[in-house]
Design a protein around this motif. Structure first.
Motif, PDB file in Angstrom:
ATOM      1  N   LYS A 174      -3.695   0.680   8.485  1.00 16.34           N
ATOM      2  CA  LYS A 174      -3.535   2.139   8.485  1.00 16.34           C
ATOM      3  C   LYS A 174      -3.241   2.650   7.071  1.00 16.34           C
ATOM      4  O   LYS A 174      -3.771   3.675   6.652  1.00 16.34           O
ATOM      5  CB  LYS A 174      -2.411   2.543   9.440  1.00 16.34           C
ATOM      6  CG  LYS A 174      -2.230   4.040   9.564  1.00 16.34           C
ATOM      7  CD  LYS A 174      -1.154   4.380  10.570  1.00 16.34           C
ATOM      8  CE  LYS A 174      -0.961   5.883  10.656  1.00 16.34           C
ATOM      9  NZ  LYS A 174       0.123   6.255  11.553  1.00 16.34           N
ATOM     10  N   LYS A 175      -2.410   1.922   6.315  1.00 14.17           N
ATOM     11  CA  LYS A 175      -2.027   2.349   4.964  1.00 14.17           C
ATOM     12  C   LYS A 175      -3.124   2.085   3.934  1.00 14.17           C
ATOM     13  O   LYS A 175      -3.351   2.902   3.056  1.00 14.17           O
ATOM     14  CB  LYS A 175      -0.756   1.622   4.513  1.00 14.17           C
ATOM     15  CG  LYS A 175       0.482   2.025   5.265  1.00 14.17           C
ATOM     16  CD  LYS A 175       1.032   3.301   4.715  1.00 14.17           C
ATOM     17  CE  LYS A 175       2.371   3.599   5.338  1.00 14.17           C
ATOM     18  NZ  LYS A 175       3.027   4.723   4.723  1.00 14.17           N
ATOM     19  N   LEU A 176      -3.776   0.902   4.022  1.00 11.39           N
ATOM     20  CA  LEU A 176      -4.725   0.509   2.978  1.00 11.39           C
ATOM     21  C   LEU A 176      -6.185   0.598   3.393  1.00 11.39           C
ATOM     22  O   LEU A 176      -7.063   0.498   2.550  1.00 11.39           O
ATOM     23  CB  LEU A 176      -4.423  -0.918   2.510  1.00 11.39           C
ATOM     24  CG  LEU A 176      -3.095  -1.091   1.774  1.00 11.39           C
ATOM     25  CD1 LEU A 176      -2.819  -2.550   1.487  1.00 11.39           C
ATOM     26  CD2 LEU A 176      -3.083  -0.288   0.493  1.00 11.39           C
ATOM     27  N   GLY A 177      -6.451   0.761   4.674  1.00 11.46           N
ATOM     28  CA  GLY A 177      -7.825   0.928   5.117  1.00 11.46           C
ATOM     29  C   GLY A 177      -8.478  -0.356   5.604  1.00 11.46           C
ATOM     30  O   GLY A 177      -7.869  -1.417   5.647  1.00 11.46           O
ATOM     31  N   LYS A 178      -9.735  -0.214   5.961  1.00 15.64           N
ATOM     32  CA  LYS A 178     -10.492  -1.323   6.551  1.00 15.64           C
ATOM     33  C   LYS A 178     -11.330  -2.079   5.533  1.00 15.64           C
ATOM     34  O   LYS A 178     -12.152  -2.893   5.908  1.00 15.64           O
ATOM     35  CB  LYS A 178     -11.390  -0.779   7.661  1.00 15.64           C
ATOM     36  CG  LYS A 178     -10.599  -0.202   8.818  1.00 15.64           C
ATOM     37  CD  LYS A 178     -11.497   0.299   9.915  1.00 15.64           C
ATOM     38  CE  LYS A 178     -10.660   0.895  11.041  1.00 15.64           C
ATOM     39  NZ  LYS A 178     -11.474   1.379  12.138  1.00 15.64           N
ATOM     40  N   LYS A 179     -11.127  -1.823   4.260  1.00 17.21           N
ATOM     41  CA  LYS A 179     -11.889  -2.495   3.209  1.00 17.21           C
ATOM     42  C   LYS A 179     -11.186  -3.780   2.792  1.00 17.21           C
ATOM     43  O   LYS A 179     -10.688  -3.905   1.674  1.00 17.21           O
ATOM     44  CB  LYS A 179     -12.072  -1.572   2.009  1.00 17.21           C
ATOM     45  CG  LYS A 179     -12.897  -0.350   2.321  1.00 17.21           C
ATOM     46  CD  LYS A 179     -13.052   0.519   1.107  1.00 17.21           C
ATOM     47  CE  LYS A 179     -13.891   1.736   1.440  1.00 17.21           C
ATOM     48  NZ  LYS A 179     -14.109   2.585   0.277  1.00 17.21           N
ATOM     49  N   ASP A 183       6.236  -6.047   8.973  1.00 16.96           N
ATOM     50  CA  ASP A 183       5.362  -4.957   9.419  1.00 16.96           C
ATOM     51  C   ASP A 183       4.125  -5.525  10.111  1.00 16.96           C
ATOM     52  O   ASP A 183       3.725  -6.658   9.870  1.00 16.96           O
ATOM     53  CB  ASP A 183       4.936  -4.082   8.246  1.00 16.96           C
ATOM     54  CG  ASP A 183       6.025  -3.113   7.804  1.00 16.96           C
ATOM     55  OD1 ASP A 183       6.994  -2.917   8.557  1.00 16.96           O
ATOM     56  OD2 ASP A 183       5.901  -2.555   6.700  1.00 16.96           O
ATOM     57  N   SER A 184       3.514  -4.711  10.932  1.00 16.83           N
ATOM     58  CA  SER A 184       2.335  -5.143  11.683  1.00 16.83           C
ATOM     59  C   SER A 184       1.068  -5.056  10.840  1.00 16.83           C
ATOM     60  O   SER A 184       0.991  -4.285   9.878  1.00 16.83           O
ATOM     61  CB  SER A 184       2.155  -4.277  12.932  1.00 16.83           C
ATOM     62  OG  SER A 184       1.768  -2.971  12.552  1.00 16.83           O
ATOM     63  N   VAL A 185       0.078  -5.847  11.230  1.00 16.23           N
ATOM     64  CA  VAL A 185      -1.238  -5.780  10.608  1.00 16.23           C
ATOM     65  C   VAL A 185      -1.799  -4.371  10.760  1.00 16.23           C
ATOM     66  O   VAL A 185      -2.428  -3.837   9.841  1.00 16.23           O
ATOM     67  CB  VAL A 185      -2.182  -6.825  11.235  1.00 16.23           C
ATOM     68  CG1 VAL A 185      -3.616  -6.605  10.801  1.00 16.23           C
ATOM     69  CG2 VAL A 185      -1.724  -8.232  10.877  1.00 16.23           C
ATOM     70  N   ASP A 186      -1.545  -3.735  11.905  1.00  9.63           N
ATOM     71  CA  ASP A 186      -2.021  -2.365  12.120  1.00  9.63           C
ATOM     72  C   ASP A 186      -1.488  -1.414  11.053  1.00  9.63           C
ATOM     73  O   ASP A 186      -2.203  -0.532  10.579  1.00  9.63           O
ATOM     74  CB  ASP A 186      -1.628  -1.861  13.511  1.00  9.63           C
ATOM     75  CG  ASP A 186      -2.367  -2.580  14.622  1.00  9.63           C
ATOM     76  OD1 ASP A 186      -3.453  -3.138  14.360  1.00  9.63           O
ATOM     77  OD2 ASP A 186      -1.865  -2.571  15.760  1.00  9.63           O
TER      78      ASP A 186
END
Length: 151
Positions: free
Chosen positions: A103-108, A96-99
């Motif tokens: 998207k699933k886990l957020g920017k934290k 799977d992509s980093v994106d």
């Protein structure tokens, strides 16, 4: 004025530190969770067993690696990129992509470079869990779920 700068600096630092914390409760890999009792007998035979400090590292024929405490508690679960693409609780799998991870886990998250991979780390301080996604060329290669501060 100096007190204001100190207070603002403290707030900025505190804000940055809290950004890297998310809820990983209930997260599991391949049906296993850190901080639970380990059942050594599995459908697949052990292909590698070694001592790491006081802990035991076990790699099974299906490619899953566990680090287990002397009390037989799971400290870490890891999958390798060559395994069939089973998913984490959030539906993220090898390839799977980093994106998709973001998207699933957020920017934290925090990142670091280790052994040629960019590692995206999500922390849950409340539940003392860490989930890592080791990526190469923007694709997930290894997923690791482990306890915080025990390994």
């Amino acid at each position: 004025m100096n007190k204001l700068l100190i207070v603002l600096s403290f707030l900025i630092i505190a804000g940055c530190l809290s950004v890297s914390d998310i809820d990983l409760s209930g997260q599991e890999l391949y049906g296993y969770q850190p901080n639970t009792l380990f059942e050594k007998e599995r459908a697949y035979p052990i292909v590698e067993e070694k001592i790491i400090g006081t802990n035991l590292s076990l790699r099974y024929e299906d490619g899953i690696r566990f680090i287990v405490s002397p009390e037989n508690i799971i400290l870490s679960i890891e999958t390798r990129s060559e395994m069939k693409p089973l998913e984490s609780r959030d539906g993220i799998k090898q390839g799977d992509s980093v994106d998709k991870v973001i998207k699933k886990l957020g920017k934290k998250y925090s990142t670091r470079i280790e052994q040629g991979a960019k590692v995206y780390t999500y922390q849950d301080s409340k539940n003392k869990l860490i989930q890592e996604f080791w990526t190469v060329d923007g694709k997930v290669q290894i997923i690791r779920l482990k306890t915080k501060d025990k390994i």
